[in-house]
Design a protein around this motif. Structure first.
Motif, PDB file in Angstrom:
ATOM      1  N   ALA A   6       0.830  -1.200   0.000  1.00 22.06           N
ATOM      2  CA  ALA A   6       0.000   0.000   0.000  1.00 22.06           C
ATOM      3  C   ALA A   6       0.868   1.256   0.000  1.00 22.06           C
ATOM      4  N   PRO A   7       0.398   2.338  -0.654  1.00 22.33           N
ATOM      5  CA  PRO A   7       1.162   3.592  -0.662  1.00 22.33           C
ATOM      6  C   PRO A   7       1.482   4.099   0.739  1.00 22.33           C
ATOM      7  N   GLY A   8       0.537   3.909   1.685  1.00 27.82           N
ATOM      8  CA  GLY A   8       0.786   4.382   3.039  1.00 27.82           C
ATOM      9  C   GLY A   8       1.989   3.715   3.677  1.00 27.82           C
ATOM     10  N   MET A   9       2.256   2.443   3.312  1.00 31.37           N
ATOM     11  CA  MET A   9       3.428   1.748   3.837  1.00 31.37           C
ATOM     12  C   MET A   9       4.699   2.230   3.155  1.00 31.37           C
ATOM     13  N   ALA A  10       4.569   2.680   1.901  1.00 28.47           N
ATOM     14  CA  ALA A  10       5.753   3.106   1.147  1.00 28.47           C
ATOM     15  C   ALA A  10       6.185   4.528   1.475  1.00 28.47           C
ATOM     16  N   GLN A  11       5.280   5.348   2.013  1.00 25.53           N
ATOM     17  CA  GLN A  11       5.609   6.755   2.270  1.00 25.53           C
ATOM     18  C   GLN A  11       6.834   6.939   3.175  1.00 25.53           C
ATOM     19  N   PRO A  12       6.921   6.233   4.317  1.00 24.70           N
ATOM     20  CA  PRO A  12       8.106   6.430   5.166  1.00 24.70           C
ATOM     21  C   PRO A  12       9.411   6.052   4.467  1.00 24.70           C
ATOM     22  N   TYR A  13       9.346   5.063   3.593  1.00 22.81           N
ATOM     23  CA  TYR A  13      10.548   4.661   2.874  1.00 22.81           C
ATOM     24  C   TYR A  13      10.918   5.700   1.821  1.00 22.81           C
ATOM     25  N   ALA A  14       9.906   6.288   1.211  1.00 21.85           N
ATOM     26  CA  ALA A  14      10.181   7.367   0.262  1.00 21.85           C
ATOM     27  C   ALA A  14      10.866   8.534   0.974  1.00 21.85           C
ATOM     28  N   ALA A  15      10.360   8.849   2.164  1.00 21.70           N
ATOM     29  CA  ALA A  15      10.976   9.930   2.943  1.00 21.70           C
ATOM     30  C   ALA A  15      12.409   9.578   3.313  1.00 21.70           C
ATOM     31  N   LEU A  16      12.634   8.314   3.624  1.00 18.11           N
ATOM     32  CA  LEU A  16      13.974   7.874   3.996  1.00 18.11           C
ATOM     33  C   LEU A  16      14.941   8.033   2.825  1.00 18.11           C
ATOM     34  N   LEU A  17      14.490   7.685   1.617  1.00 20.31           N
ATOM     35  CA  LEU A  17      15.353   7.818   0.447  1.00 20.31           C
ATOM     36  C   LEU A  17      15.658   9.277   0.134  1.00 20.31           C
ATOM     37  N   MET A  18      14.745  10.181   0.474  1.00 17.06           N
ATOM     38  CA  MET A  18      14.948  11.603   0.193  1.00 17.06           C
ATOM     39  C   MET A  18      15.717  12.305   1.313  1.00 17.06           C
ATOM     40  N   GLU A  19      16.054  11.572   2.349  1.00 18.19           N
ATOM     41  CA  GLU A  19      16.763  12.143   3.494  1.00 18.19           C
ATOM     42  C   GLU A  19      18.147  12.655   3.090  1.00 18.19           C
ATOM     43  N   GLN A  20      18.531  13.806   3.639  1.00 20.90           N
ATOM     44  CA  GLN A  20      19.859  14.372   3.417  1.00 20.90           C
ATOM     45  C   GLN A  20      20.601  14.426   4.747  1.00 20.90           C
ATOM     46  N   ARG A  21      21.898  14.090   4.686  1.00 19.61           N
ATOM     47  CA  ARG A  21      22.722  14.127   5.904  1.00 19.61           C
ATOM     48  C   ARG A  21      24.017  14.875   5.626  1.00 19.61           C
ATOM     49  N   ARG A  22      24.455  15.592   6.661  1.00 19.53           N
ATOM     50  CA  ARG A  22      25.724  16.307   6.556  1.00 19.53           C
ATOM     51  C   ARG A  22      26.530  16.029   7.819  1.00 19.53           C
ATOM     52  N   GLY A  23      27.834  15.837   7.587  1.00 20.58           N
ATOM     53  CA  GLY A  23      28.703  15.552   8.718  1.00 20.58           C
ATOM     54  C   GLY A  23      30.140  15.913   8.407  1.00 20.58           C
ATOM     55  N   GLN A  24      31.034  15.448   9.277  1.00 15.63           N
ATOM     56  CA  GLN A  24      32.458  15.723   9.112  1.00 15.63           C
ATOM     57  C   GLN A  24      33.238  14.420   9.312  1.00 15.63           C
ATOM     58  N   ALA A  25      34.421  14.390   8.708  1.00 17.92           N
ATOM     59  CA  ALA A  25      35.257  13.200   8.838  1.00 17.92           C
ATOM     60  C   ALA A  25      36.722  13.599   8.842  1.00 17.92           C
ATOM     61  N   THR A  26      37.521  12.812   9.537  1.00 20.77           N
ATOM     62  CA  THR A  26      38.971  12.987   9.513  1.00 20.77           C
ATOM     63  C   THR A  26      39.627  11.622   9.447  1.00 20.77           C
ATOM     64  N   PHE A  27      40.791  11.572   8.842  1.00 19.45           N
ATOM     65  CA  PHE A  27      41.503  10.314   8.630  1.00 19.45           C
ATOM     66  C   PHE A  27      42.792  10.300   9.431  1.00 19.45           C
ATOM     67  N   ILE A  28      43.009   9.221  10.187  1.00 15.64           N
ATOM     68  CA  ILE A  28      44.255   9.038  10.940  1.00 15.64           C
ATOM     69  C   ILE A  28      45.024   7.902  10.280  1.00 15.64           C
ATOM     70  N   PRO A  29      46.035   8.192   9.456  1.00 15.08           N
ATOM     71  CA  PRO A  29      46.768   7.130   8.761  1.00 15.08           C
ATOM     72  C   PRO A  29      47.621   6.323   9.739  1.00 15.08           C
ATOM     73  N   ALA A  30      47.848   5.054   9.409  1.00 15.70           N
ATOM     74  CA  ALA A  30      48.640   4.184  10.277  1.00 15.70           C
ATOM     75  C   ALA A  30      50.133   4.339  10.034  1.00 15.70           C
TER      76      ALA A  30
END
Length: 648
Positions: free
Chosen positions: A179-203
């Motif tokens: 049903a479309p009602g079940m698919a709506q949360p997944y559609a929202a999940l796919l359209m989700e945007q995330r922003r963050g930061q990362a750093t690399f510690i080489p060995a």
């Protein structure tokens, strides 16, 4: 094809089941590699698991793991048993056996059943058991069971489980829509945007420069054997044979004369004709169309004016034309001259008006004139029969247990022995060694053979070139001598030690961020040789776009909670990363366009079906009751990886 006519089933039971059974994606108990249950007592009476009223013996589990390993090696010939077990192979096989038994009992409890006749039908339909005629062959069936170490009752038990799965699980897994009602949360999940930061510690900057000594390196090797292990190698004896090794009887004049006599019509005078024709529904319309053509209108134009179209036949003999019309119509058509109009004549499709477009007359050929052609064809047939007969007799010798030395001596074939080869055909100690490329199928088969000494036949060029071979010796997978790999061990140890320092610094940075610092401040406080802080992020739907792999840092970012910070190890002792998630934007599910929701709902249906199947499997295990002997499983794990003696 020769190899198809004499199909000798050297594949493992896992390969057979993968071809024969339905695979339900995401369902562990679909058992594409090791479906079903065989003997349940094990060896020595020790049981690794109890599922309801059934038990799984350690011998059964060991055999199934080896079958699954053989199946995996067909895709990755260099894989060792230790690597297979360490990657989860043993646990997966045990899970499959447990879930298969639990599902069998659950389906039976619900009233599902499988009759002997249904299993008989499935066995008869399997291509693996077909003989030369293409139908079920009892001898082929028995050979397959014997070569794979199975009994008929064991195979029937496997098929019973699979048929129960098809009855109950397959319909659930193929959910048509959600049903479309079940698919709506997944559609929202796919359209989700995330922003963050990362750093690399080489060995590498933190790798020690000192040599820890042989004892430390020996200990490091024992902890990382698989990384330094040379895969299993096999020395192969083989002898190649092709059509040139097979004597072919000469074609005699008497044989040519017989072929000529038996096919007299083929060499008699003949005539073929090509016609342009129009098929008309009734006689009156056909007569009117024929009158127009005889009056000077082209057949194509007359047909078009009547709302019809003209077509052109191929070159037909009189008998072939009669088969599509009638004997009388064919007689009239072949009595006409080129360019004449014939008809209308009645046929099974209506009334036909035809024009003779082309007449090709072939004169009769005498025996002397046809002899060269007949001789060539007979020689070709005799050569084919000779190589088939030669192959079959050699295969009979192999089936009868003849050694490769006996076969080569009897057939006067040149026997060649290779050094201990890797599955790729290379020899680690001889980098310049090169095996002929045409022998690749032989090497692949040799690494699937059960052990040493048994003769087999490999096809090198279909119907043209073959090889009889045997595995002369097997060199088990193991690391090279310590002295030989010490420099590589030392380099790897240094990187591993540097990785530990990088890990500790990554953990310290996480602790500092959790204590209130931002990521840039925590990185600056951690000291030199650490990468700068970079911004990362994106939309979830863009992950893996175009089939590209998802970067590990983004995969982690999209699995984290907002305002959290985590560490990520980079494989190969290359270092660690610290990831911080700062922002998550997800639209209101109800605000998403219906078309977008519908597009997402369609591919979600199979995933929901698989989720239901997993729940069904879990319920089957809960109802049956499952007990695992973890101690015995760990002992078997140690045995299979070479770290303990055989468990009985």
């Amino acid at each position: 094809m020769i190899t198809a006519i004499r199909a000798m089933f050297s594949s493992t039971i896992g390969k057979f089941l993968a071809l024969a059974f339905v695979a339900l994606v995401g369902v562990a108990f679909a058992l594409g590699d090791v479906t079903g249950n065989s003997t349940f007592g094990g060896l020595g009476g020790a049981n690794v698991a109890k599922v309801g009223g059934e038990e799984i013996g350690v011998g059964e589990l060991r055999d199934r793991v080896r079958q699954a390993y053989d199946q995996a090696r067909q895709q990755q010939p260099g894989m060792t048993m230790a690597a297979f077990v360490e990657s989860g192979g043993l646990d997966q096989v045990l899970d499959q056996l447990v879930e298969g038994l639990a599902f069998d009992q659950y389906a039976t409890e619900l009233g599902f059943g499988v009759s002997k006749r249904l299993i008989d039908g499935r066995i008869a339909d399997l291509p693996a058991f077909a003989g030369v005629s293409g139908r079920f062959d009892q001898q082929v069936f028995e050979n397959f069971l014997r070569q794979n170490g199975l009994t008929e009752s064991q195979l029937r038990r496997d098929l019973r489980q699979q048929l129960l799965i098809e009855q109950l699980a397959a319909p659930i897994a193929t959910m048509p829509r959600i049903a479309p009602g079940m698919a709506q949360p997944y559609a929202a999940l796919l359209m989700e945007q995330r922003r963050g930061q990362a750093t690399f510690i080489p060995a590498s900057p933190f790798a020690p420069t000192a040599d820890p000594g042989d004892a430390a390196l020996q200990n490091f090797l024992s902890q990382n054997r698989s990384k330094f292990t040379v895969p299993e190698r096999r020395a192969i004896q083989y002898a190649v044979f092709d059509r040139s090794a097979v004597p072919v009887p000469a074609v005699t004049d008497a044989e040519i004369a017989k072929v000529y006599k038996d096919n007299a019509t083929q060499y008699a005078a003949s005539e073929t004709r090509r016609f342009a024709q129009v098929i008309v529904p009734d006689q009156a319309a056909a007569s009117a169309l024929a009158a127009k053509v005889r009056g000077g209108t082209s057949l194509a134009a007359a047909a078009q004016a009547a709302g019809l179209s003209a077509s052109t036949t191929g070159d037909l003999t009189q008998s072939a034309f009669a088969a599509t019309a009638s004997a009388a119509a064919a007689k009239a058509a072949f009595a006409a001259k080129q360019g004449d109009l014939v008809g209308p004549t009645q046929t099974g499709l209506g009334w036909t008006v035809a024009r003779v477009e082309n007449v090709t007359a072939r004169p009769a050929r005498s025996l002397a004139e046809a002899s060269a052609e007949i001789r060539t064809e007979l020689a070709k047939n005799k050569a084919n029969e000779a190589i088939v007969d030669y192959y079959n007799k050699l295969q009979d010798a192999v089936n009868g247990g003849a050694s490769i030395d006996e076969i080569a001596a009897d057939r006067k074939l040149q026997l060649v022995e290779t050094p201990a080869l890797l599955p790729s055909g290379r020899v680690p100690a001889q980098p310049d060694y090169a095996l002929a490329p045409e022998l690749a199928p032989l090497v692949a088969q040799a690494f699937q053979a059960a052990g040493e000494g048994e003769s087999h036949i490999a096809t090198l060029v279909e119907n043209e070139k073959f090889a009889v071979y045997a595995v002369k010796s097997i060199v088990a997978a193991a690391p090279p001598p310590f002295a030989q790999i010490r420099p590589a061990l030392l380099a790897e140890w240094r990187f591993a030690e540097g990785q530990k320092v990088a890990r500790d610094k990554a953990r310290a940075i996480v602790k500092a961020v959790e204590g209130g610092k931002n990521l840039s401040e925590a990185v600056a406080a951690a000291g030199p040789n650490i990468g700068s802080v970079q911004a990362i992020g994106g939309r979830r739907a863009e992950l893996g776009a175009g089939g590209k792999p998802v970067p590990p840092e983004l995969a982690l970012l999209f699995s984290m909670a907002k305002d959290s910070v985590k560490t990520l190890e980079i494989p190969g002792n290359r270092g660690w990363m610290v990831i911080a998630l700062n922002e998550v934007q997800r639209p209101d599910p109800k605000s998403i366009e219906p078309q977008r929701v519908a597009a997402i709902a369609q591919p979600l249906a199979p995933a929901f079906g698989n989720e239901l199947i997993e729940q069904l499997a879990a319920e089957a295990k809960r109802r049956a009751g499952v007990t695992i002997n973890k101690t015995l499983v760990d002992q078997l794990r140690a045995e299979l990886t070479g770290n303990a003696p055989v468990v009985e």
